[in-house]
Design a protein around this motif. Structure first.
Motif, PDB file in Angstrom:
ATOM      1  N   PRO A  11       0.817  -1.221   0.000  1.00  0.00           N
ATOM      2  CA  PRO A  11       0.000   0.000   0.000  1.00  0.00           C
ATOM      3  C   PRO A  11       0.848   1.268   0.000  1.00  0.00           C
ATOM      4  O   PRO A  11       0.313   2.369  -0.019  1.00  0.00           O
ATOM      5  CB  PRO A  11      -0.788  -0.129   1.302  1.00  0.00           C
ATOM      6  N   GLU A  12       2.170   1.097   0.023  1.00  0.00           N
ATOM      7  CA  GLU A  12       3.078   2.241   0.037  1.00  0.00           C
ATOM      8  C   GLU A  12       3.490   2.620  -1.380  1.00  0.00           C
ATOM      9  O   GLU A  12       3.681   1.759  -2.240  1.00  0.00           O
ATOM     10  CB  GLU A  12       4.329   1.911   0.861  1.00  0.00           C
ATOM     11  N   ALA A  13       3.672   3.899  -1.619  1.00  0.00           N
ATOM     12  CA  ALA A  13       4.094   4.367  -2.935  1.00  0.00           C
ATOM     13  C   ALA A  13       5.511   3.894  -3.237  1.00  0.00           C
ATOM     14  O   ALA A  13       6.385   3.917  -2.357  1.00  0.00           O
ATOM     15  CB  ALA A  13       4.031   5.893  -2.993  1.00  0.00           C
ATOM     16  N   TYR A  14       5.736   3.448  -4.474  1.00  0.00           N
ATOM     17  CA  TYR A  14       7.062   2.981  -4.872  1.00  0.00           C
ATOM     18  C   TYR A  14       7.978   4.182  -5.052  1.00  0.00           C
ATOM     19  O   TYR A  14       7.568   5.227  -5.564  1.00  0.00           O
ATOM     20  CB  TYR A  14       6.960   2.184  -6.169  1.00  0.00           C
ATOM     21  N   SER A  15       9.239   4.033  -4.660  1.00  0.00           N
ATOM     22  CA  SER A  15      10.158   5.170  -4.691  1.00  0.00           C
ATOM     23  C   SER A  15      10.680   5.494  -6.085  1.00  0.00           C
ATOM     24  O   SER A  15      11.157   6.599  -6.331  1.00  0.00           O
ATOM     25  CB  SER A  15      11.355   4.895  -3.771  1.00  0.00           C
ATOM     26  N   GLY A  16      10.589   4.532  -7.010  1.00  0.00           N
ATOM     27  CA  GLY A  16      11.050   4.773  -8.374  1.00  0.00           C
ATOM     28  C   GLY A  16       9.894   4.949  -9.331  1.00  0.00           C
ATOM     29  O   GLY A  16       8.869   5.543  -9.000  1.00  0.00           O
ATOM     30  N   ASP A  17      10.045   4.421 -10.542  1.00  0.00           N
ATOM     31  CA  ASP A  17       8.983   4.460 -11.543  1.00  0.00           C
ATOM     32  C   ASP A  17       7.826   3.608 -11.034  1.00  0.00           C
ATOM     33  O   ASP A  17       7.928   2.390 -10.946  1.00  0.00           O
ATOM     34  CB  ASP A  17       9.521   3.914 -12.873  1.00  0.00           C
ATOM     35  N   MET A  18       6.716   4.252 -10.690  1.00  0.00           N
ATOM     36  CA  MET A  18       5.636   3.523 -10.031  1.00  0.00           C
ATOM     37  C   MET A  18       4.875   2.579 -10.958  1.00  0.00           C
ATOM     38  O   MET A  18       4.183   1.678 -10.492  1.00  0.00           O
ATOM     39  CB  MET A  18       4.673   4.504  -9.361  1.00  0.00           C
ATOM     40  N   TRP A  19       4.997   2.760 -12.282  1.00  0.00           N
ATOM     41  CA  TRP A  19       4.263   1.889 -13.197  1.00  0.00           C
ATOM     42  C   TRP A  19       5.087   0.665 -13.583  1.00  0.00           C
ATOM     43  O   TRP A  19       4.645  -0.447 -13.427  1.00  0.00           O
ATOM     44  CB  TRP A  19       3.840   2.671 -14.441  1.00  0.00           C
ATOM     45  N   ALA A  20       6.276   0.864 -14.093  1.00  0.00           N
ATOM     46  CA  ALA A  20       7.098  -0.252 -14.549  1.00  0.00           C
ATOM     47  C   ALA A  20       8.135  -0.679 -13.523  1.00  0.00           C
ATOM     48  O   ALA A  20       8.599  -1.813 -13.539  1.00  0.00           O
ATOM     49  CB  ALA A  20       7.806   0.122 -15.862  1.00  0.00           C
ATOM     50  N   GLY A  21       8.493   0.223 -12.607  1.00  0.00           N
ATOM     51  CA  GLY A  21       9.604  -0.015 -11.704  1.00  0.00           C
ATOM     52  C   GLY A  21       9.556  -1.265 -10.853  1.00  0.00           C
ATOM     53  O   GLY A  21      10.510  -2.050 -10.847  1.00  0.00           O
ATOM     54  N   PRO A  22       8.462  -1.515 -10.102  1.00  0.00           N
ATOM     55  CA  PRO A  22       8.458  -2.684  -9.219  1.00  0.00           C
ATOM     56  C   PRO A  22       8.720  -4.002  -9.955  1.00  0.00           C
ATOM     57  O   PRO A  22       9.446  -4.855  -9.444  1.00  0.00           O
ATOM     58  CB  PRO A  22       7.043  -2.660  -8.623  1.00  0.00           C
ATOM     59  N   PHE A  23       8.166  -4.158 -11.148  1.00  0.00           N
ATOM     60  CA  PHE A  23       8.396  -5.391 -11.910  1.00  0.00           C
ATOM     61  C   PHE A  23       9.778  -5.379 -12.543  1.00  0.00           C
ATOM     62  O   PHE A  23      10.505  -6.375 -12.479  1.00  0.00           O
ATOM     63  CB  PHE A  23       7.313  -5.549 -12.980  1.00  0.00           C
ATOM     64  N   ALA A  24      10.154  -4.262 -13.153  1.00  0.00           N
ATOM     65  CA  ALA A  24      11.462  -4.172 -13.800  1.00  0.00           C
ATOM     66  C   ALA A  24      12.595  -4.334 -12.802  1.00  0.00           C
ATOM     67  O   ALA A  24      13.657  -4.887 -13.121  1.00  0.00           O
ATOM     68  CB  ALA A  24      11.596  -2.837 -14.530  1.00  0.00           C
ATOM     69  N   ASP A  25      12.381  -3.869 -11.575  1.00  0.00           N
ATOM     70  CA  ASP A  25      13.405  -3.954 -10.530  1.00  0.00           C
ATOM     71  C   ASP A  25      13.346  -5.263  -9.756  1.00  0.00           C
ATOM     72  O   ASP A  25      14.096  -5.438  -8.789  1.00  0.00           O
ATOM     73  CB  ASP A  25      13.249  -2.779  -9.559  1.00  0.00           C
ATOM     74  N   GLU A  26      12.446  -6.161 -10.139  1.00  0.00           N
ATOM     75  CA  GLU A  26      12.257  -7.467  -9.502  1.00  0.00           C
ATOM     76  C   GLU A  26      11.838  -7.356  -8.040  1.00  0.00           C
ATOM     77  O   GLU A  26      12.073  -8.257  -7.253  1.00  0.00           O
ATOM     78  CB  GLU A  26      13.509  -8.338  -9.653  1.00  0.00           C
ATOM     79  N   VAL A  27      11.205  -6.245  -7.706  1.00  0.00           N
ATOM     80  CA  VAL A  27      10.613  -6.096  -6.386  1.00  0.00           C
ATOM     81  C   VAL A  27       9.269  -6.829  -6.351  1.00  0.00           C
ATOM     82  O   VAL A  27       8.858  -7.351  -5.319  1.00  0.00           O
ATOM     83  CB  VAL A  27      10.421  -4.602  -6.047  1.00  0.00           C
ATOM     84  N   ALA A  28       8.602  -6.866  -7.501  1.00  0.00           N
ATOM     85  CA  ALA A  28       7.328  -7.579  -7.635  1.00  0.00           C
ATOM     86  C   ALA A  28       7.472  -8.688  -8.670  1.00  0.00           C
ATOM     87  O   ALA A  28       8.169  -8.530  -9.672  1.00  0.00           O
ATOM     88  CB  ALA A  28       6.225  -6.621  -8.049  1.00  0.00           C
ATOM     89  N   ALA A  29       6.802  -9.802  -8.412  1.00  0.00           N
ATOM     90  CA  ALA A  29       6.896 -10.959  -9.306  1.00  0.00           C
ATOM     91  C   ALA A  29       6.024 -10.827 -10.535  1.00  0.00           C
ATOM     92  O   ALA A  29       6.253 -11.499 -11.545  1.00  0.00           O
ATOM     93  CB  ALA A  29       6.508 -12.230  -8.556  1.00  0.00           C
ATOM     94  N   MET A  30       5.011  -9.963 -10.455  1.00  0.00           N
ATOM     95  CA  MET A  30       4.082  -9.777 -11.563  1.00  0.00           C
ATOM     96  C   MET A  30       3.805  -8.293 -11.766  1.00  0.00           C
ATOM     97  O   MET A  30       3.982  -7.489 -10.851  1.00  0.00           O
ATOM     98  CB  MET A  30       2.772 -10.529 -11.300  1.00  0.00           C
ATOM     99  N   GLY A  31       3.360  -7.949 -12.971  1.00  0.00           N
ATOM    100  CA  GLY A  31       3.017  -6.570 -13.262  1.00  0.00           C
ATOM    101  C   GLY A  31       1.935  -6.497 -14.319  1.00  0.00           C
ATOM    102  O   GLY A  31       1.857  -7.373 -15.195  1.00  0.00           O
ATOM    103  N   ILE A  32       1.091  -5.491 -14.238  1.00  0.00           N
ATOM    104  CA  ILE A  32       0.021  -5.287 -15.214  1.00  0.00           C
ATOM    105  C   ILE A  32       0.470  -4.200 -16.180  1.00  0.00           C
ATOM    106  O   ILE A  32       0.747  -3.075 -15.770  1.00  0.00           O
ATOM    107  CB  ILE A  32      -1.289  -4.886 -14.518  1.00  0.00           C
ATOM    108  N   ALA A  33       0.551  -4.541 -17.464  1.00  0.00           N
ATOM    109  CA  ALA A  33       1.055  -3.581 -18.451  1.00  0.00           C
ATOM    110  C   ALA A  33       0.562  -3.941 -19.841  1.00  0.00           C
ATOM    111  O   ALA A  33       0.110  -5.064 -20.088  1.00  0.00           O
ATOM    112  CB  ALA A  33       2.584  -3.538 -18.437  1.00  0.00           C
TER     113      ALA A  33
END
Length: 431
Positions: free
Chosen positions: A257-279
């Motif tokens: 529920p916290e805002a991502y510190s980098g690119d909030m759309w692609a960043g979490p998936f591209a940075d491997e912080v998240a295992a999945m992404g909607i795009a």
């Protein structure tokens, strides 16, 4: 890199002076005239390359109707910049990055040209190119104030390496239902393969609903828009299922529920912080070289077959603005830019699909050489956009407030919270 097709519903725009040489009062209210024009295009690198090539080809054959093009000026969002330019009376003639969600607000400002009534061939050209998709972009008065241009169907991307680490099938993952995704999320978290399973934008920006709830709701409801016939639709069983899924994702700690510190759309998936992404298909350019990924259709409660699953279109269209001095040239250039040849070039250069009724024919050769995009091409006919309604800003704000109250915290009474939000939205759309 910032996700370039971002949709942002227009907020109150400040008056900013953005001088543009070829746009003025000109033929307002009279017969459209010809002459030089200015246009804006996206700041995306690939899209700029397409725009520059298209403008160059036009200018070579139209020396008296020269097109001057540049990227949308920087600002909080494209929509805020356009809104400010409308207020100042110095918009370009055309913007090749107009979000459908902002059209109602631009129209209310008096900034958009009524294409249906201004150009005798507007309806026929747009219908011939885009088919049935056209009606989804009509304003409440039945007229067209935007030209459908490109569609970016959303899919679920997943990280193959993370899935392997979590003991999940990385080639044929089981992700067709909400329960499948929750089960995968549990394994990802327990194995510490990634910090989160899904990490959509979590700031207070009300347009974030377009990147978490709305795509999955469209998939689960068979393409039902958030509002239909001035009534909110998300209190249905399909809506409650989607809301419940997301609440469980946050309750389990599978989404942040916290805002991502980098690119909030692609960043979490591209940075491997998240295992999945909607795009959309633009994700390939964002993730290549960073993540080994695959794509599947968006999950639904019951596992709707891929060839019947709706998705979010994330469209970007072309708006013609009332301050344009030479609207006839603007219309001629619009049609030129959307020829089969230029649409094919757009796909090749950017990986984004033109909103065409014959997209399969135009994209045939490209898809043969780039099979990754085939699922996105197949989804174009089932891609649905935001409802074109008056007061859309207030509607999405109301929805997002309810989301922050009962979904992001991972607890709360979803039904009563969103029943209340639905009533507020019904009142807002009724004026």
């Amino acid at each position: 890199m910032r996700r370039f097709p971002r949709v942002t519903v227009l907020a109150a725009a400040a008056a900013v002076v953005l001088p543009l040489s070829a746009c003025g009062s000109g033929d307002a209210g009279g017969k459209p005239t010809s002459g030089p024009i200015d246009i804006w295009y996206s700041t995306n690198e690939q899209e700029q390359a397409w725009a520059k090539a298209t403008v160059s080809a036009w200018n070579a054959d139209h020396p008296k109707e020269k097109v001057t093009a540049k990227a949308v000026p920087s600002g909080k969002s494209t929509e805020d910049v356009i809104g400010a330019a409308i207020t100042a009376g110095n918009t370009p003639c055309l913007v090749y990055n107009t979000a459908p969600a902002a059209v109602a607000a631009f129209q209310k400002q008096g900034g958009l040209v009524n294409l249906s009534d201004t150009f005798g061939d507007a309806e026929s050209f747009i219908k011939q190119r885009s088919g049935g998709a056209v009606d989804g972009f009509r304003s409440p008065d039945g007229k067209l104030y935007q030209v459908p241009w490109k569609t970016n169907p959303f899919m679920l991307y997943y990280n193959k390496d993370v899935f392997k680490k979590a003991g999940l099938d990385a080639e044929n993952p089981k992700l067709s239902t909400y329960d499948d995704v929750l089960a995968a999320a549990k394994k990802i978290k327990s194995s510490k393969a990634a910090k989160f399973a899904l990490y959509p934008p979590a700031t207070s920006d009300y347009t974030n609903a377009l990147f978490d709830f709305y795509p999955m709701y469209l998939a689960n409801s068979g393409g039902k828009q958030l509002v239909k016939d001035k009534k909110a639709t998300f209190t249905s069983q399909a809506g409650q299922q989607t809301l419940g899924f997301w609440q469980r994702m946050y309750a389990g700690g599978y989404s942040s529920p916290e805002a991502y510190s980098g690119d909030m759309w692609a960043g979490p998936f591209a940075d491997e912080v998240a295992a999945m992404g909607i795009a959309g298909p633009w994700g390939k350019g964002q993730f290549d070289g960073k993540v080994k990924y695959g794509v599947v259709p968006l999950p639904t409660a019951a596992g709707i077959p891929a060839d019947k699953t709706s998705t979010f279109a994330d469209s970007k269209n072309v708006g013609m603005f009332t301050s344009c001095k030479h609207k006839q040239t603007a219309w001629k250039f619009t049609k030129f830019s959307m020829s089969a040849k230029n649409d094919a070039a757009l796909l090749k250069e950017t990986g984004q699909f033109p909103t065409r009724d014959d997209v399969a024919a135009v994209a045939g050769g490209y898809l043969k050489d780039n099979p990754f995009y085939q699922p996105f091409a197949d989804a174009v006919p089932r891609a649905v956009d935001v409802p074109n309604i008056a007061g859309s800003t207030e509607v999405w704000k109301t929805f997002r407030t309810a989301w922050e109250d009962a979904v992001l915290p991972g607890k709360g009474d979803v039904k009563s919270t969103f029943d209340k939000a639905a009533q507020q939205i019904d009142d807002q759309t009724a004026g």
